[in-house]
Scaffold this motif. Sequence first.
Motif, PDB file in Angstrom:
ATOM      1  N   LEU A  39      43.616  45.145  35.505  1.00 52.91           N
ATOM      2  CA  LEU A  39      44.081  44.319  36.758  1.00 52.91           C
ATOM      3  C   LEU A  39      45.616  45.036  36.473  1.00 52.91           C
ATOM      4  N   LEU A  40      46.299  45.828  37.506  1.00 53.07           N
ATOM      5  CA  LEU A  40      47.732  45.991  37.531  1.00 53.07           C
ATOM      6  C   LEU A  40      48.178  45.117  38.073  1.00 53.07           C
ATOM      7  N   ARG A  41      50.444  45.120  38.249  1.00 50.88           N
ATOM      8  CA  ARG A  41      50.556  44.453  39.150  1.00 50.88           C
ATOM      9  C   ARG A  41      52.493  44.974  39.354  1.00 50.88           C
ATOM     10  N   ASP A  42      52.561  44.989  40.526  1.00 52.18           N
ATOM     11  CA  ASP A  42      53.724  46.213  40.178  1.00 52.18           C
ATOM     12  C   ASP A  42      54.768  45.643  41.936  1.00 52.18           C
ATOM     13  N   ARG A  43      55.508  43.840  41.653  1.00 53.20           N
ATOM     14  CA  ARG A  43      55.392  44.192  42.805  1.00 53.20           C
ATOM     15  C   ARG A  43      56.687  44.667  43.545  1.00 53.20           C
ATOM     16  N   ARG A  44      56.812  45.757  43.165  1.00 60.31           N
ATOM     17  CA  ARG A  44      57.911  46.879  44.251  1.00 60.31           C
ATOM     18  C   ARG A  44      57.188  47.496  45.098  1.00 60.31           C
ATOM     19  N   ARG A  45      55.870  47.882  45.075  1.00 60.71           N
ATOM     20  CA  ARG A  45      54.383  48.456  45.813  1.00 60.71           C
ATOM     21  C   ARG A  45      54.492  47.693  46.841  1.00 60.71           C
ATOM     22  N   ALA A  46      53.595  48.742  48.022  1.00 57.76           N
ATOM     23  CA  ALA A  46      53.368  48.290  49.232  1.00 57.76           C
ATOM     24  C   ALA A  46      52.561  46.509  48.820  1.00 57.76           C
ATOM     25  N   ASP A  47      51.465  47.661  48.634  1.00 57.38           N
ATOM     26  CA  ASP A  47      50.438  46.956  48.220  1.00 57.38           C
ATOM     27  C   ASP A  47      50.667  46.609  46.296  1.00 57.38           C
ATOM     28  N   PRO A  48      50.819  44.950  45.896  1.00 62.06           N
ATOM     29  CA  PRO A  48      51.429  45.927  44.709  1.00 62.06           C
ATOM     30  C   PRO A  48      49.835  45.589  44.062  1.00 62.06           C
ATOM     31  N   TRP A  49      49.097  45.390  43.843  1.00 60.09           N
ATOM     32  CA  TRP A  49      47.659  45.105  42.734  1.00 60.09           C
ATOM     33  C   TRP A  49      47.024  46.706  42.564  1.00 60.09           C
ATOM     34  N   GLY A  50      46.418  46.983  41.575  1.00 58.13           N
ATOM     35  CA  GLY A  50      46.098  48.033  41.269  1.00 58.13           C
ATOM     36  C   GLY A  50      44.895  47.933  40.246  1.00 58.13           C
ATOM     37  N   LEU A  51      44.931  49.306  39.454  1.00 63.91           N
ATOM     38  CA  LEU A  51      43.730  49.188  37.961  1.00 63.91           C
ATOM     39  C   LEU A  51      44.002  50.254  37.554  1.00 63.91           C
ATOM     40  N   TYR A  52      43.828  49.820  36.159  1.00 58.50           N
ATOM     41  CA  TYR A  52      43.791  50.997  34.641  1.00 58.50           C
ATOM     42  C   TYR A  52      42.482  51.201  34.487  1.00 58.50           C
ATOM     43  N   VAL A  53      42.410  52.318  34.410  1.00 56.69           N
ATOM     44  CA  VAL A  53      41.171  52.715  33.654  1.00 56.69           C
ATOM     45  C   VAL A  53      41.177  53.417  32.859  1.00 56.69           C
ATOM     46  N   GLY A  54      40.501  52.589  31.303  1.00 56.45           N
ATOM     47  CA  GLY A  54      40.443  53.695  29.922  1.00 56.45           C
ATOM     48  C   GLY A  54      38.735  53.645  29.457  1.00 56.45           C
ATOM     49  N   GLN A  55      38.985  53.833  27.917  1.00 60.23           N
ATOM     50  CA  GLN A  55      37.940  54.483  27.573  1.00 60.23           C
ATOM     51  C   GLN A  55      38.257  54.321  25.957  1.00 60.23           C
ATOM     52  N   THR A  56      37.328  53.390  25.078  1.00 57.61           N
ATOM     53  CA  THR A  56      37.955  53.283  23.459  1.00 57.61           C
ATOM     54  C   THR A  56      36.553  52.969  22.676  1.00 57.61           C
ATOM     55  N   SER A  57      37.171  53.188  21.433  1.00 55.78           N
ATOM     56  CA  SER A  57      36.311  53.060  19.906  1.00 55.78           C
ATOM     57  C   SER A  57      36.279  51.527  19.873  1.00 55.78           C
ATOM     58  N   ARG A  58      37.552  51.433  20.176  1.00 54.24           N
ATOM     59  CA  ARG A  58      37.830  49.347  19.762  1.00 54.24           C
ATOM     60  C   ARG A  58      37.292  48.190  20.254  1.00 54.24           C
ATOM     61  N   ASP A  59      37.706  47.191  20.592  1.00 47.76           N
ATOM     62  CA  ASP A  59      36.987  46.684  21.527  1.00 47.76           C
ATOM     63  C   ASP A  59      38.208  46.328  22.151  1.00 47.76           C
ATOM     64  N   PRO A  60      37.237  46.543  23.205  1.00 44.14           N
ATOM     65  CA  PRO A  60      38.618  46.094  24.907  1.00 44.14           C
ATOM     66  C   PRO A  60      40.224  45.504  24.764  1.00 44.14           C
ATOM     67  N   ASP A  61      39.785  44.411  24.305  1.00 48.21           N
ATOM     68  CA  ASP A  61      40.630  42.989  24.195  1.00 48.21           C
ATOM     69  C   ASP A  61      41.549  43.696  22.819  1.00 48.21           C
ATOM     70  N   LEU A  62      41.192  44.286  21.795  1.00 49.09           N
ATOM     71  CA  LEU A  62      42.372  44.863  21.060  1.00 49.09           C
ATOM     72  C   LEU A  62      43.011  45.805  22.077  1.00 49.09           C
ATOM     73  N   ARG A  63      42.033  46.407  22.203  1.00 50.40           N
ATOM     74  CA  ARG A  63      42.799  47.974  22.703  1.00 50.40           C
ATOM     75  C   ARG A  63      44.178  47.881  24.637  1.00 50.40           C
ATOM     76  N   PHE A  64      43.966  46.688  24.745  1.00 45.91           N
ATOM     77  CA  PHE A  64      44.431  45.891  25.590  1.00 45.91           C
ATOM     78  C   PHE A  64      45.868  45.767  25.219  1.00 45.91           C
ATOM     79  N   ASP A  65      45.851  44.496  24.274  1.00 43.01           N
ATOM     80  CA  ASP A  65      46.685  44.481  23.124  1.00 43.01           C
ATOM     81  C   ASP A  65      47.566  45.426  22.560  1.00 43.01           C
ATOM     82  N   GLN A  66      47.376  46.287  22.969  1.00 44.94           N
ATOM     83  CA  GLN A  66      47.854  47.947  21.942  1.00 44.94           C
ATOM     84  C   GLN A  66      48.510  48.314  23.151  1.00 44.94           C
ATOM     85  N   HIS A  67      48.129  48.652  24.069  1.00 50.56           N
ATOM     86  CA  HIS A  67      48.876  48.871  25.432  1.00 50.56           C
ATOM     87  C   HIS A  67      49.829  48.110  25.661  1.00 50.56           C
ATOM     88  N   LYS A  68      49.916  46.599  25.707  1.00 50.95           N
ATOM     89  CA  LYS A  68      50.505  45.404  25.630  1.00 50.95           C
ATOM     90  C   LYS A  68      52.013  46.133  25.420  1.00 50.95           C
TER      91      LYS A  68
END
Length: 123
Positions: A39-68
């Motif tokens: 789930l994405l949120r950029d308050r500068r956008r007219a509609d601030p909500w969006g989605l990022y879609v990815g794929q991984t060989s890792r646990d998705p929670d770990l991959r999210f932490d890596q993004h952050k």
Amino acid sequence: MFHDEAGPDWMGKAKRAARTLNATTRGARGAGHSVYVVLLRDRRRADPWGLYVGQTSRDPDLRFDQHKAGYKASGAARRFGLRLLPALTEHLNPMRAWEALDLEAALAEAFVAAGVPWVEGGH
């Protein structure tokens, strides 16, 4: 997190769109890849909500932490990612690598077609 309990007005459509997809290799031998949605949120956008879609060989929670943390990160997921939305992908994971690549793109396309105003990733 959202302005109201229902979330963005397109979230129900995004959930229905994700449910139209299936993973033919789900749970098969060698199925160690996953697709995930952030789930994405950029308050500068007219509609601030969006989605990022990815794929991984890792646990998705770990991959999210890596993004952050900025490791092999999508700029959108690093800067605007709030949390994973596992309910959009749990019916698909795990799967084989080739199918994760295909479903990453298919999910992004399905979200755009469902009216999600801002979709990143999916390539």
